[in-house]
Design a protein around this motif. Structure first.
Motif, PDB file in Angstrom:
ATOM      1  N   ASN A  51       3.041   2.862   7.726  1.00 56.43           N
ATOM      2  CA  ASN A  51       2.413   3.766   8.686  1.00 56.43           C
ATOM      3  C   ASN A  51       2.556   5.227   8.249  1.00 56.43           C
ATOM      4  O   ASN A  51       1.684   6.044   8.512  1.00 56.43           O
ATOM      5  N   SER A  52       3.666   5.511   7.562  1.00 55.99           N
ATOM      6  CA  SER A  52       3.908   6.900   7.174  1.00 55.99           C
ATOM      7  C   SER A  52       2.954   7.366   6.065  1.00 55.99           C
ATOM      8  O   SER A  52       2.893   8.560   5.772  1.00 55.99           O
ATOM      9  N   VAL A  53       2.249   6.450   5.434  1.00 51.21           N
ATOM     10  CA  VAL A  53       1.285   6.860   4.397  1.00 51.21           C
ATOM     11  C   VAL A  53      -0.148   6.454   4.754  1.00 51.21           C
ATOM     12  O   VAL A  53      -1.039   6.474   3.905  1.00 51.21           O
ATOM     13  N   GLN A  54      -0.358   6.106   6.018  1.00 52.28           N
ATOM     14  CA  GLN A  54      -1.687   5.627   6.405  1.00 52.28           C
ATOM     15  C   GLN A  54      -2.774   6.676   6.120  1.00 52.28           C
ATOM     16  O   GLN A  54      -3.848   6.353   5.607  1.00 52.28           O
TER      17      GLN A  54
END
Lengths: 689, 689
Positions: free
Chosen positions: B535-538
């Motif tokens: 999610n942190s690199v979505q």
């Protein structure tokens, strides 16, 4: 939603920041939603929508809003900002009602108030404000929108019977897009070239009856046409007006800035025709001021709907197989919506400063040229950025709600269609930013003040030249922060307010200086060549204006944050505002990061931190999404979006309960995927063994 | 318009590039405009619009388009790309008719064709293609759009009477947004979890009658609802369907990829349930392919209107006091429209490559897994970028036409409302780009292929895992151009195709490698933690996918340019295409200029050339704006915009003639501004003297 970053804020305190100094009138506007005429039917029938909209405007009169800006002597409160604040909130009811009311009270009555005399106020302003005399504002023509000075309609004085003869000399001079023109208007304030004794004194405004009573037959010589269906604002009867030798008495000239005596002699307190023209137009700045605030209202509404839905809607499982994630927990969802939240906060607090400028001038406290010019520049620039932001925000919100966002019952598509025209009416945004740019230039370099570059440049140039006292105030800010660009700058934290301030202001200064350097030689070129030079930097001019306006909005947000920081016990609210300010500031820097690096204002290593810092701010801000929705101050009646009121959460709970119960049953079917996995694992084991 | 930069091109040759390999069928689609049922009334009445749209769909059948994709054995031509090309042109008639036809032929008939057997083709496909059996495509549910695997509708096999029992177990499982569901559909292809013998075999598709004849009463157990008004596509009767113990014969299962025997035994040629699911969905890729091309058509239409208006409309005088400038001569107008022209060219030629992939797979020439996977990735990514571009383009065009752009009679606002939903249906664009990103990752690093990161990641991950043969082809391009990044690069001209290619591809490679580095450790983390990392690199994932797709489109444009360069006597056309390619490429680089500088791909001095080079390309391209309009191949009936057909030029000529004649008269009024200037000059002189 993850609670990790959530601040414990009181939404009412945040709401107070957004609602600003004229909150009281704002709430009156917001409460109009309780009127039975506040909302239009869900129909595409123009005739019905127009009648409902008219009923809405009439209902509005009962709230007393329309009288607020009148002088105390005429039963009003001389409260211009309060009127505008209330008016802006009408977007929560219906933009059609808002804009039809704007045409009636702001433009039609406003022109009579600001350009007319006491007798004219008695005769027309009072019934106009009471809604008994409906009127159109006939400025724009088919052939000329932004370039008002070039309109073709003529008003030629005839001393033989002391009348002005109004004419539409060719098709392009037909008045166009006028609310109240197609059906309801009984009269119009008509802008026309005033000609008397063989001299054209430029654009003046005339009161011209156009129909035999409200919605009656057109008067002789007046030809109205209906604009029909539009992209939105379907409740407004926009139309065209053309005039064929329509005679009005000499006293129908709204004569505050220019008059014609019975014998045809022209007189004016303002000697320069250019200055006179811009002074007249300047009195109509209220429209731009109010659209700036209306853009804020619309963006808040859209975000309110999309964030409430995003906090309920679940899609795809994450770490937990059984429970799907809410949309607001997805990074991309945060990245889509949170920068827009920051922008609406910036636009809202900056708008409150604009309202203050507006009240100072129109309330009479500081009616100086300088104050008027500052107001006009702020209004032009703020309106442009805010209305564009509103459109982008509504569209992003609509997409963030998926297919549900496309349904009329969820409000967003209707709102988009209505707001669309805000970016080109009351001043096309592109032209407005050029106006801001030209003022920046004339403030920057005296020799650019009187430059005549032709084209849009000339239009803007004239205006700026008339405004020699104008000061953007930017140069001063620039100087005080100039020394922040030491080599040590790059070691400061990117969230430092001083760094953001320095970078935003410095960019404007450099852009303006660059432009001035390019344009200075043009002052001594032949017109055609000069126009070419000007045209070659038009894009840069507009970008410089945008940078300036956004820097001003950042300042407003920074001020608002400091204001809250000063209050004891408001620490969490101040932190939230700091997140918002930083997200706004860093987003602006990210949008132009190439520029900041190229001009040596940002080291590459520091530049790489901007993106991740924005990611992190979006996540943190999203943790308070619910509070932010509350702070907007709207209820279900304002939102009128099915998906925003809990139905989605209820449906998902029902589905989860169903599966929980079903799984507890003996006959709940096994998922083939599990069987497949088991079989594959067994085969693998068998192979190994 | 300035003629300085104008190239002498034959619009038909440029048009041939845009129209591509299936031009013949494209022209059939374009000529549908001549049908008396091709255009809807200018009304907001849903009932009327829906009936007119139905008549349009029926008229369409006479063109023979709907039969094109059928096998030769069933009276068709096995021409899938030709069908899609023709279909895409229907946007020039009415998007409502297009999409209702798409529901009927592409989705409803398409599901029967691709998922059903020969007997089912005889029974349902033939009448569906003839428009005698109208149907809905019941996949999406209120609770699940993008995540089709999680839909709640069940089809439970009952061996006692050899039927499937279709049920909507809770409100969120209601089928939603289905064209033909509210009124006209007689049947639906319903996607449901197939349950037999206590096992859930996942999503399968069933033919379910829903009404007693066309527009008849709902059948027992079927509850349709009407979605009512939407943001556009008002002619389509979208609605909801829910099922309460609706029984259909066992043979109503469209059983190409999975079947149930009379005794309830399940069988499938595809062992893996995940792979089976994606194979079934993969047959429906046609929708995305056709929306990609529809976005091209819509953007061309909008630009056609705005550019024709921009070439006529005059506003403000420039170097010459008497004649106002046409909008298209203003730099900002060029900067607004020309990059969009470049994008529509890139989207058009890339789309033609997509059509080729599509025909290869569906025509049966190369039905390999690899070809299918490449097709699906292209379709997902192209559709996302093209439909977003179409919306931006229509809006920019509407604003570039000012108030006139907001009038329904000028087409743009209606087009916007219709196209709006294209960005979220047939795959939400944001989800589609994540799908592209995950495939890039699995191609880049084998260990990422099977990574299970939960959430959207899992959905995408599964798909990618099933597609182990997938190759983006990007790594290869990357390797061959890797050595272009020598220190000398920055001394090359920024318009060099090799430089653009290297920069665009290199950016994708670096982004994918960065992402792979971040995600690799997640493979061994517990699911919740892994989901958090993902999610942190979505946002980065989506940006990488966008960069990849835009690089592919640049390649397509580059190919098209080289193709024309090869033809003798086509030099001027090749030059025009080079301008377009360069503008597209440099605009992409400008959009991410910070990135290119930060990663050392662009020196600062070279970076500063990008903006001015783009300015210059926009000006040059604008010189051929009229030819570009012609190359789009549309006539007044397609555009249906009053302002695009010369009325504006005529009005302005009339106004100019009026002033010329008036000035020749003795009594033409003198402008007060001239008198004022003369007076001021005299005063100045007197003072000096």
């Amino acid at each position: 939603m993850s609670k990790k970053h959530q601040l414990s804020v009181d939404p009412a305190r945040i709401g107070a920041v957004l609602d600003g100094r004229w909150a009281e009138q704002r709430y009156i506007g917001r409460s109009f939603i309780d009127s039975e005429h506040a909302v239009l039917s869900e129909t595409g029938d123009l005739e019905q929508l127009r009648e409902e909209t008219l009923a809405g405007v009439k209902a509005l009169i009962d709230t007393g809003i329309s009288g607020l800006p009148l002088p105390e002597s005429e039963g009003g409160q001389n409260n211009h900002a309060g009127y505008v604040a209330a008016f802006e909130e009408l977007v929560t009811a219906e933009p059609s009602i808002q804009i039809k009311a704007g045409v009636q009270f702001g433009l039609f009555a406003g022109a009579i108030q600001h350009l007319g005399n006491a007798e004219q106020h008695d005769k027309w302003l009072k019934p106009a404000v009471r809604g008994e005399l409906l009127g159109a504002f006939a400025m724009t023509e088919i052939g000329h929108g932004s370039d008002v000075a070039s309109i073709g309609t003529t008003a030629t004085y005839d001393p033989s019977d002391e009348t002005f003869v109004i004419n539409t000399p060719f098709r392009a001079a037909t008045k166009e897009y006028l609310g109240n023109a197609a059906v309801h208007g009984e009269a119009a304030v008509v802008f026309a070239q005033l000609i008397t004794n063989g001299v054209n004194h430029g654009v003046h405004c005339f009161f011209v009856p156009i129909r035999d009573g409200a919605a009656g037959e057109p008067l002789p010589g007046v030809t109205p046409e209906d604009d029909g269906r539009k992209g939105g604002l379907l409740g407004i009867d926009n139309g065209r007006l053309s005039f064929d030798n329509v005679r009005v008495p000499r006293t129908n000239l709204l004569n505050r800035y220019g008059d014609v005596a019975a014998d045809g002699t022209y007189s004016s307190d303002i000697e320069s025709p250019g200055r006179r023209f811009f002074t007249m137009l300047g009195t109509l700045v209220q429209g731009r001021v109010s659209l700036d605030g209306s853009g804020v209202t619309a963006a808040k509404l859209a975000l309110d709907i999309a964030m409430r839905y995003g906090l309920q809607r679940r899609q795809f499982t994450g770490g937990d197989d059984a429970v799907e994630e809410v949309l607001m927990d997805y990074q991309q969802h945060q990245r889509r919506l949170m920068p827009l939240v920051a922008r609406v906060f910036a636009n809202a607090v900056a708008h409150d400063q604009l309202l203050e400028s507006f009240q100072l001038v129109f309330g009479g406290e500081d009616d100086s040229d300088e104050a008027r010019q500052r107001l006009e520049t702020q209004a032009a620039g703020f309106k442009a950025i805010t209305t564009w932001d509103a459109l982008c925000t509504i569209q992003e919100c609509r997409e963030a709600c998926g297919g549900a966002g496309y349904m009329w019952e969820n409000r967003l598509v209707g709102l988009y269609g209505d707001l669309d025209v805000y970016v080109t009416f009351e001043g096309d945004n592109t032209v407005l930013l050029q106006l801001v740019a030209k003022r920046l230039l004339s403030d920057y370099a005296a020799e650019l003040k009187d430059i005549d570059l032709g084209g849009v440049a000339r239009y803007i140039g004239t205006q700026a030249a008339e405004h020699s006292l104008y000061r953007s105030g930017l140069a001063n800010v620039g100087r005080t922060i100039g020394d922040i660009f030491t080599p040590a700058l790059n070691n400061k934290r990117v969230r430092s307010g001083h760094v953001q301030q320095a970078m935003l202001h410095n960019r404007v200064e450099v852009m303006v200086a660059d432009l001035a350097g390019t344009l200075r030689p043009a002052a001594s070129m032949p017109p055609a060549k000069a126009a070419e030079v000007f045209n070659s930097v038009q894009h840069q001019l507009i970008e410089a204006a945008r940078a300036y306006i956004e820097a001003l909005k950042w300042e407003a947000l920074n001020d608002a944050m400091h204001e809250v920081q000063k209050r004891s016990g408001h620490d969490e609210e101040a932190k939230l505002l700091r997140r918002i300010r930083d997200l706004y500031g860093l987003s602006l820097i990210e949008d132009n990061i190439g520029w900041h690096i190229m001009y040596g204002r940002l080291s590459m290593s520091r530049a790489r931190q901007i993106g991740p810092t924005i990611d992190s701010l979006c996540t943190k801000l999203a943790a308070n999404a619910g509070d932010i929705c509350e702070s907007f101050g709207y209820g279900p009646k304002h939102r009128r979006a099915t998906i925003a009121e809990g139905i989605e959460a209820k449906r998902q709970q029902e589905a989860m309960d169903y599966y929980r119960n079903a799984r507890a049953q003996r006959d709940f079917p096994v998922d083939e995927r599990h069987l497949y996995k088991q079989r594959k694992a067994k085969e693998k084991k068998a192979k190994r063994g």
